[in-house]
Design a protein around this motif. Structure first.
Motif, PDB file in Angstrom:
ATOM      1  N   VAL A  61      45.470  33.442  40.825  1.00  0.00           N
ATOM      2  CA  VAL A  61      44.588  34.170  41.746  1.00  0.00           C
ATOM      3  C   VAL A  61      43.625  33.179  42.387  1.00  0.00           C
ATOM      4  CG1 VAL A  61      42.874  35.998  42.007  1.00  0.00           C
ATOM      5  CG2 VAL A  61      44.713  36.256  40.326  1.00  0.00           C
ATOM      6  N   VAL A  62      43.506  33.250  43.694  1.00  0.00           N
ATOM      7  CA  VAL A  62      42.501  32.472  44.424  1.00  0.00           C
ATOM      8  C   VAL A  62      41.394  33.421  44.841  1.00  0.00           C
ATOM      9  CG1 VAL A  62      42.009  31.115  46.492  1.00  0.00           C
ATOM     10  CG2 VAL A  62      44.150  30.751  45.253  1.00  0.00           C
ATOM     11  N   VAL A  63      40.167  33.103  44.459  1.00  0.00           N
ATOM     12  CA  VAL A  63      38.997  33.882  44.854  1.00  0.00           C
ATOM     13  C   VAL A  63      38.180  33.035  45.823  1.00  0.00           C
ATOM     14  CG1 VAL A  63      36.917  35.071  44.088  1.00  0.00           C
ATOM     15  CG2 VAL A  63      38.960  35.081  42.638  1.00  0.00           C
ATOM     16  N   ILE A  64      37.955  33.552  47.028  1.00  0.00           N
ATOM     17  CA  ILE A  64      37.193  32.818  48.040  1.00  0.00           C
ATOM     18  C   ILE A  64      35.790  33.410  48.097  1.00  0.00           C
ATOM     19  CG2 ILE A  64      37.169  31.991  50.422  1.00  0.00           C
ATOM     20  CD1 ILE A  64      40.109  32.862  50.623  1.00  0.00           C
ATOM     21  N   PHE A  82      44.524  35.134  33.516  1.00  0.00           N
ATOM     22  CA  PHE A  82      44.954  34.711  34.853  1.00  0.00           C
ATOM     23  C   PHE A  82      44.477  33.279  35.113  1.00  0.00           C
ATOM     24  CE2 PHE A  82      45.217  39.242  35.075  1.00  0.00           C
ATOM     25  CZ  PHE A  82      46.189  39.529  36.023  1.00  0.00           C
ATOM     26  N   LYS A  83      45.248  32.547  35.870  1.00  0.00           N
ATOM     27  CA  LYS A  83      44.853  31.201  36.289  1.00  0.00           C
ATOM     28  C   LYS A  83      44.067  31.352  37.596  1.00  0.00           C
ATOM     29  CE  LYS A  83      46.632  26.549  37.200  1.00  0.00           C
ATOM     30  NZ  LYS A  83      45.672  25.945  36.284  1.00  0.00           N
ATOM     31  N   VAL A  84      42.749  31.248  37.497  1.00  0.00           N
ATOM     32  CA  VAL A  84      41.863  31.547  38.620  1.00  0.00           C
ATOM     33  C   VAL A  84      41.337  30.264  39.245  1.00  0.00           C
ATOM     34  CG1 VAL A  84      39.716  32.667  39.324  1.00  0.00           C
ATOM     35  CG2 VAL A  84      41.170  33.741  37.590  1.00  0.00           C
ATOM     36  N   THR A  85      41.379  30.199  40.573  1.00  0.00           N
ATOM     37  CA  THR A  85      40.727  29.135  41.330  1.00  0.00           C
ATOM     38  C   THR A  85      39.678  29.779  42.220  1.00  0.00           C
ATOM     39  OG1 THR A  85      42.732  27.771  41.344  1.00  0.00           O
ATOM     40  CG2 THR A  85      41.019  27.246  42.955  1.00  0.00           C
ATOM     41  N   LEU A  86      38.419  29.407  42.020  1.00  0.00           N
ATOM     42  CA  LEU A  86      37.302  29.953  42.787  1.00  0.00           C
ATOM     43  C   LEU A  86      36.842  28.907  43.793  1.00  0.00           C
ATOM     44  CD1 LEU A  86      35.077  32.113  43.250  1.00  0.00           C
ATOM     45  CD2 LEU A  86      33.777  31.017  41.427  1.00  0.00           C
ATOM     46  N   LEU A  87      36.880  29.250  45.072  1.00  0.00           N
ATOM     47  CA  LEU A  87      36.477  28.340  46.144  1.00  0.00           C
ATOM     48  C   LEU A  87      35.134  28.779  46.716  1.00  0.00           C
ATOM     49  CD1 LEU A  87      39.871  28.071  48.104  1.00  0.00           C
ATOM     50  CD2 LEU A  87      39.038  26.594  46.252  1.00  0.00           C
ATOM     51  N   GLU A  88      34.183  27.863  46.793  1.00  0.00           N
ATOM     52  CA  GLU A  88      32.867  28.144  47.367  1.00  0.00           C
ATOM     53  C   GLU A  88      32.528  27.070  48.390  1.00  0.00           C
ATOM     54  OE1 GLU A  88      29.297  29.048  48.715  1.00  0.00           O
ATOM     55  OE2 GLU A  88      30.549  30.430  47.545  1.00  0.00           O
ATOM     56  N   ARG A  89      32.149  27.492  49.590  1.00  0.00           N
ATOM     57  CA  ARG A  89      31.870  26.546  50.665  1.00  0.00           C
ATOM     58  C   ARG A  89      30.616  25.715  50.396  1.00  0.00           C
ATOM     59  NH1 ARG A  89      33.253  26.510  56.342  1.00  0.00           N
ATOM     60  NH2 ARG A  89      31.786  25.216  57.492  1.00  0.00           N
ATOM     61  N   SER A  90      29.620  26.293  49.754  1.00  0.00           N
ATOM     62  CA  SER A  90      28.343  25.617  49.536  1.00  0.00           C
ATOM     63  C   SER A  90      28.396  24.699  48.310  1.00  0.00           C
ATOM     64  CB  SER A  90      27.236  26.646  49.336  1.00  0.00           C
ATOM     65  OG  SER A  90      27.123  27.482  50.474  1.00  0.00           O
ATOM     66  N   VAL A 299      36.117  23.888  52.046  1.00  0.00           N
ATOM     67  CA  VAL A 299      36.182  24.443  53.397  1.00  0.00           C
ATOM     68  C   VAL A 299      37.610  24.914  53.663  1.00  0.00           C
ATOM     69  CG1 VAL A 299      35.821  24.002  55.847  1.00  0.00           C
ATOM     70  CG2 VAL A 299      34.377  22.862  54.151  1.00  0.00           C
ATOM     71  N   VAL A 300      37.794  26.209  53.748  1.00  0.00           N
ATOM     72  CA  VAL A 300      39.122  26.761  54.043  1.00  0.00           C
ATOM     73  C   VAL A 300      39.477  26.445  55.492  1.00  0.00           C
ATOM     74  CG1 VAL A 300      40.502  28.870  54.223  1.00  0.00           C
ATOM     75  CG2 VAL A 300      38.864  28.591  52.339  1.00  0.00           C
ATOM     76  N   SER A 301      40.654  25.893  55.702  1.00  0.00           N
ATOM     77  CA  SER A 301      41.074  25.509  57.053  1.00  0.00           C
ATOM     78  C   SER A 301      42.196  26.381  57.592  1.00  0.00           C
ATOM     79  CB  SER A 301      41.520  24.048  57.068  1.00  0.00           C
ATOM     80  OG  SER A 301      42.577  23.840  56.137  1.00  0.00           O
ATOM     81  N   ASN A 302      42.937  27.028  56.707  1.00  0.00           N
ATOM     82  CA  ASN A 302      44.040  27.864  57.180  1.00  0.00           C
ATOM     83  C   ASN A 302      44.453  28.846  56.085  1.00  0.00           C
ATOM     84  OD1 ASN A 302      47.384  28.049  57.240  1.00  0.00           O
ATOM     85  ND2 ASN A 302      46.386  28.379  59.220  1.00  0.00           N
ATOM     86  N   SER A 312      50.024  31.306  51.834  1.00  0.00           N
ATOM     87  CA  SER A 312      49.371  30.112  51.298  1.00  0.00           C
ATOM     88  C   SER A 312      47.990  29.959  51.906  1.00  0.00           C
ATOM     89  CB  SER A 312      50.205  28.854  51.581  1.00  0.00           C
ATOM     90  OG  SER A 312      50.308  28.652  52.988  1.00  0.00           O
ATOM     91  N   LEU A 313      47.200  29.096  51.284  1.00  0.00           N
ATOM     92  CA  LEU A 313      45.845  28.811  51.755  1.00  0.00           C
ATOM     93  C   LEU A 313      45.630  27.308  51.698  1.00  0.00           C
ATOM     94  CD1 LEU A 313      42.547  30.562  50.745  1.00  0.00           C
ATOM     95  CD2 LEU A 313      42.798  28.123  50.317  1.00  0.00           C
ATOM     96  N   SER A 314      45.013  26.757  52.738  1.00  0.00           N
ATOM     97  CA  SER A 314      44.705  25.330  52.779  1.00  0.00           C
ATOM     98  C   SER A 314      43.197  25.142  52.823  1.00  0.00           C
ATOM     99  CB  SER A 314      45.335  24.669  54.013  1.00  0.00           C
ATOM    100  OG  SER A 314      46.736  24.873  54.030  1.00  0.00           O
ATOM    101  N   TYR A 315      42.712  24.113  52.120  1.00  0.00           N
ATOM    102  CA  TYR A 315      41.278  23.830  52.166  1.00  0.00           C
ATOM    103  C   TYR A 315      41.025  22.334  52.006  1.00  0.00           C
ATOM    104  CZ  TYR A 315      40.964  23.091  47.077  1.00  0.00           C
ATOM    105  OH  TYR A 315      41.111  22.596  45.809  1.00  0.00           O
ATOM    106  N   TYR A 316      39.851  21.917  52.484  1.00  0.00           N
ATOM    107  CA  TYR A 316      39.372  20.555  52.312  1.00  0.00           C
ATOM    108  C   TYR A 316      38.073  20.603  51.527  1.00  0.00           C
ATOM    109  CZ  TYR A 316      42.492  19.671  56.279  1.00  0.00           C
ATOM    110  OH  TYR A 316      43.569  19.601  57.104  1.00  0.00           O
ATOM    111  N   GLN A 317      37.724  19.499  50.940  1.00  0.00           N
ATOM    112  CA  GLN A 317      36.403  19.376  50.329  1.00  0.00           C
ATOM    113  C   GLN A 317      35.552  18.463  51.190  1.00  0.00           C
ATOM    114  OE1 GLN A 317      37.387  18.693  45.910  1.00  0.00           O
ATOM    115  NE2 GLN A 317      35.355  19.635  45.880  1.00  0.00           N
ATOM    116  N   GLY A 318      34.312  18.885  51.388  1.00  0.00           N
ATOM    117  CA  GLY A 318      33.402  18.084  52.190  1.00  0.00           C
ATOM    118  C   GLY A 318      33.452  18.470  53.646  1.00  0.00           C
ATOM    119  N   ASP A 319      33.221  17.494  54.528  1.00  0.00           N
ATOM    120  CA  ASP A 319      33.100  17.754  55.960  1.00  0.00           C
ATOM    121  C   ASP A 319      34.482  17.943  56.574  1.00  0.00           C
ATOM    122  OD1 ASP A 319      32.095  18.059  58.453  1.00  0.00           O
ATOM    123  OD2 ASP A 319      31.590  15.955  58.765  1.00  0.00           O
ATOM    124  N   ALA A 320      34.671  19.069  57.230  1.00  0.00           N
ATOM    125  CA  ALA A 320      35.941  19.328  57.914  1.00  0.00           C
ATOM    126  C   ALA A 320      35.689  20.225  59.100  1.00  0.00           C
ATOM    127  CB  ALA A 320      36.945  19.979  56.969  1.00  0.00           C
TER     128      ALA A 320
END
Length: 647
Positions: A61-64, A82-90, A299-302, A312-320
């Motif tokens: 599970v991806v939690v944004i 569940f194998k959880v990945t939590l993405l936070e922009r800040s 930073v989610v990009s797509n 699918s979901l794509s993300y970068y870390q840092g400035d994007a």
């Protein structure tokens, strides 16, 4: 004929309502019982079958979004295997309850987005606190005051209760020194219907009948003036929505949860330390202990769709930057006569020179707050103090990265089409999961849908685009060299001021400031404006000047004190609940097999508010996934879902 008169005539007194109002022996028995026996929370969702608790297969599970909604969802699912990945922009988790370090006089303190109270009917939030064993992180504030400017009314004082309706209202009336000024005349049909509306909340009927009206429109008709001044106006604003922009149906839900359906009373707890230390960190640590992954500055990009769901979901870390061109509308409030033009709103604002070929994002690279333009050309962060020059270069932290730049591809009369100037890093992270939970704020979820490609569900997208953002809120915290006498609650609501809606005495609540008070004899005071109009306070200077003026009126003893430091938090990202929005509000399950929504903007199936609304939405999202996998859902609680005087 007024809307309220039509509403009154459409609701004749039924035999059932008369029996409830005037009583028969059975009803009298129930009423007597409710006076002496403390009601229990209502179970909203409980599986009757004995289902497995843990998943038996490796589900991802991806939690944004790392606010309360996302944290609650990630917490519950991680505890179930569940194998959880939590993405936070800040850089920090917590969203609107995040904390960050500041320096004051050579000492380090933790700053927040304003005081948050933990009410006793926050059953679902409290259940997580109990499971984590962190109840000691909270302090009982005993009682809660409401003060009125110029002594228009006597102060209202709210305390814990132990009775259900109608005794909780009887107790409220007996405790109120203003009870004879409520202005309710139940022989007046319109007043009777107001009374029935606020004490007879129904999850569907109330919205059907009142969602088309704003609170201001409803109260402008034949409405008890004292009731509006004493309760409706101050508590409507505490939803962080202004009365002219808040659905009357939504306020009835709010009042039912906090007043008429709530047997717990209005006293509440604060946190002994900052919110991040007291609540956010313990939840995050529990997620990690269960094998979950937390990624900040993500930073989610797509987000790519295929076959009617997310692939699918794509993300970068840092400035994007954003490699997908997008349109932004001109901001007429910020764009004055001059060389610079402003586009976008809320937490997504851009500045460009008139006719220029490049724009700069005014989203702070520290924690995504919207920067404020200064007369000297600089941009200042109102949340955490970062400063950028006119070209977007960092002058002062805590931000570490310069502001992103964008190329202007096309111009229309009131719009710009932008795309990132810098090339995105070749290295990116691609996640494929069984479920995706979007648990951001409203600007966040709307932005995510602009990044989606493939077979996007347009009906879901249109529902998200219709979500509203409330008027901005502001918090000013002041350090003074002396203390003062204060006979009211340490957190006190205020009514009648141009800007200020509450005052908090942090040197009476949080240990870091209590200790500072002991060492220095000073005080730390915070003022909060829940929902102000941008046209009235267009700059930081206007906000601070008014806050200071009103602070000295509220606490005259501070006029002769020396101000040692001040901090301003100013954001526009709280969920709006405008008239007519309830029917089309997105629900937890949006019809897409692997996409789940969480956040205080989601339509809730039971009464809740503020932090409890965010947490409950996250647990509902987790339950939706658990249910689809044939697992035992978490038991969720609320107050009695319906009012006593059904209409």
């Amino acid at each position: 004929m007024s809307d309220l008169s039509k509403y009154a005539q459409s609701l004749p007194l039924s035999r059932r309502a008369l029996l409830k109002m005037f009583g028969v022996s059975a009803v009298a028995g129930v009423i007597g019982y409710s006076r002496f026996v403390k009601p229990q929370p209502t179970v909203f969702q409980k599986d009757t079958l004995d289902l497995p608790f843990f998943t038996s297969r490796p589900l991802k599970v991806v939690v944004i979004g790392g606010g309360l909604a996302g944290l609650a969802c990630a917490y519950e699912l991680s505890q179930r295997g569940f194998k959880v990945t939590l993405l936070e922009r800040s850089p920090q988790l917590g969203g609107k309850i995040a904390s960050w370090q500041i320096e004051v006089g050579g000492e380090t303190f933790m700053m927040e987005h304003g005081f948050h109270g933990f009410f006793p009917q926050y059953y679902n939030l409290k259940s997580i606190v109990a499971e984590l064993g962190i109840t000691k992180n909270f302090v009982d504030l005993k009682f809660y005051s409401l003060l009125f400017r110029d002594n228009k009314y006597q102060p209202e004082v709210f305390r814990p209760s132990h009775s259900a309706f109608p005794w909780n209202i009887v107790d409220l009336a007996l405790a109120s020194s203003n009870r004879l000024r409520w202005g309710i005349n139940l022989t007046n049909p319109a007043h009777w219907q107001v009374f029935r509306a606020i004490t007879g909340f129904h999850p569907q009927k109330t919205y059907l009948r009142l969602d088309h009206l704003s609170v201001a429109e409803w109260a402008a008709q034949d409405f008890p003036q004292g009731l509006y001044d004493l309760y409706f106006l101050p508590f409507a604003k505490s939803t962080l929505n202004a009365p002219d922009m808040l659905s009357a149906g939504e306020l009835m839900q709010f009042f039912h949860f906090y007043f008429f359906g709530n047997p717990e009373g209005l006293a509440f707890n604060g946190t002994r330390q900052d919110m991040g230390t007291s609540l956010v960190q313990p939840i995050a640590e529990a997620i990690k202990r269960a094998g979950g992954t937390i990624v900040t500055e993500a930073v989610v990009s797509n987000i790519h769709w295929q076959d009617g769901q997310i692939d699918s979901l794509s993300y970068y870390q840092g400035d994007a930057g954003n490699s997908v061109p997008f349109w932004v509308k001109r901001n007429s409030l910020l764009s004055k006569a001059g060389e610079k033009e402003y586009f976008g709103a809320g937490d997504c604002v851009f500045v460009a020179t008139s006719g220029g070929k490049e724009a700069i994002s005014l989203t702070c690279t520290h924690q995504s707050c919207t920067l404020q333009p200064q007369t000297n050309g600089e941009f200042h962060c109102p949340c955490h103090g970062a400063i950028f020059n006119a070209d977007g270069k960092v002058i002062k932290g805590p931000a570490k990265r310069d502001l992103p730049r964008f190329k202007v591809l096309q111009r229309k009369k009131e719009e710009l089409q932008l795309v990132a100037s810098v090339k995105l890093p070749k290295a990116k992270n691609i996640l494929k999961a069984d479920y995706y939970v979007i648990a951001t704020d409203v600007p966040g979820v709307q932005h995510l849908f602009t990044l989606m490609t493939g077979e996007v569900n347009n009906q879901v997208k249109e529902g998200v685009e219709k979500l509203a953002i409330a008027d901005p809120f502001a918090v000013a915290r002041f350090w003074f060299d002396r203390d003062f006498e204060w006979q009211h609650s340490w957190f006190t609501s205020l009514s009648g001021y141009k800007l200020t809606d509450s005052i908090t005495l942090y040197h009476r609540i949080q240990e870091q400031f209590i200790e500072w008070n002991r060492k220095t004899g000073g005080s730390v005071v915070e003022l909060h404006a829940y929902c102000y109009k941008e046209k009235d306070f267009p700059t930081q200077q206007a906000l601070l000047a008014t806050f200071e003026q009103e602070l000295y009126e509220i606490v005259p003893a501070l006029k002769g004190a020396k101000m040692l430091h001040r901090e301003l938090v100013n954001q526009k990202n709280f969920s709006g609940y405008p008239p007519g929005s309830y029917a089309e509000r997105p629900e937890t399950c949006c019809g897409v097999p692997n996409l789940i929504f969480a956040g205080d903007w989601v339509k809730m199936p039971f009464p809740c508010g503020l932090m409890e609304r965010a947490v409950s939405s996250g647990l509902l999202a987790a339950n939706a996934i658990l249910h689809r996998e044939g697992l035992q859902r978490r038991v969720l609680f609320s107050v009695n879902p319906q009012g006593w005087l059904q209409i």
